[in-house]
Write an enzyme that holds these catalytic residues in place. Sequence first.
Site, PDB file in Angstrom:
ATOM      1  N   GLU A 107       0.721  -1.217   0.079  1.00  0.00           N
ATOM      2  CA  GLU A 107       0.031   0.080  -0.044  1.00  0.00           C
ATOM      3  C   GLU A 107       0.949   1.439   0.222  1.00  0.00           C
ATOM      4  O   GLU A 107       1.931   1.210   0.646  1.00  0.00           O
ATOM      5  CB  GLU A 107      -0.836   0.098   1.432  1.00  0.00           C
ATOM      6  N   TYR A 119       7.566   2.417  -7.455  1.00  0.00           N
ATOM      7  CA  TYR A 119       7.010   1.080  -7.282  1.00  0.00           C
ATOM      8  C   TYR A 119       6.387   0.816  -9.064  1.00  0.00           C
ATOM      9  O   TYR A 119       6.619  -0.250  -9.400  1.00  0.00           O
ATOM     10  CB  TYR A 119       5.876   0.685  -6.464  1.00  0.00           C
TER      11      TYR A 119
END
Length: 158
Positions: A107, A119
């Site tokens: 998350e 990411y």
Amino acid sequence: MIASSIHLRAMTTADFPAVAAIESQVQTHPWTEQNFRDSYLGFHTMMVSEIAQKVVGFQVLMFGPDEAELLLIGVHPTYQQQGIGRQLLIAAEALAQQKQREAMLLEVRVSNTVAQHFYQRLGYEQVGRRKAYYPTLGGVREDALLFRKALAVPLEDH
């Protein structure tokens, strides 16, 4: 990039003060030494990165039946943008693959666009949103974006 001088190893209880200190510099609501201890006692996989025997980064990984979840990753501000976070994440992915997990989950705060881009560059895709997941300094909760990356799981030897 100083990635070649980084040493990765399993986190030990002696590392808790150093990782909690890093965590307090990179998070608005940081884990405490006790949180790290609880995670350790909960059998989460924990790793640190060192440069010249100084802890400069860490990660905490939890394994579910089919997927792994990156619970926490942090790099000391002085050492950011030098390949340490990337190396920690790649090591987490390798551990997940060794344990036959199909994917890695994590998350990210909606406001943390730097982490989102990091990411995404490493192959993660946004697959969901968790409403009001993170606390903020102002008291209003912030959404989390859920990211996932499929992992190539090695075939089992028979």
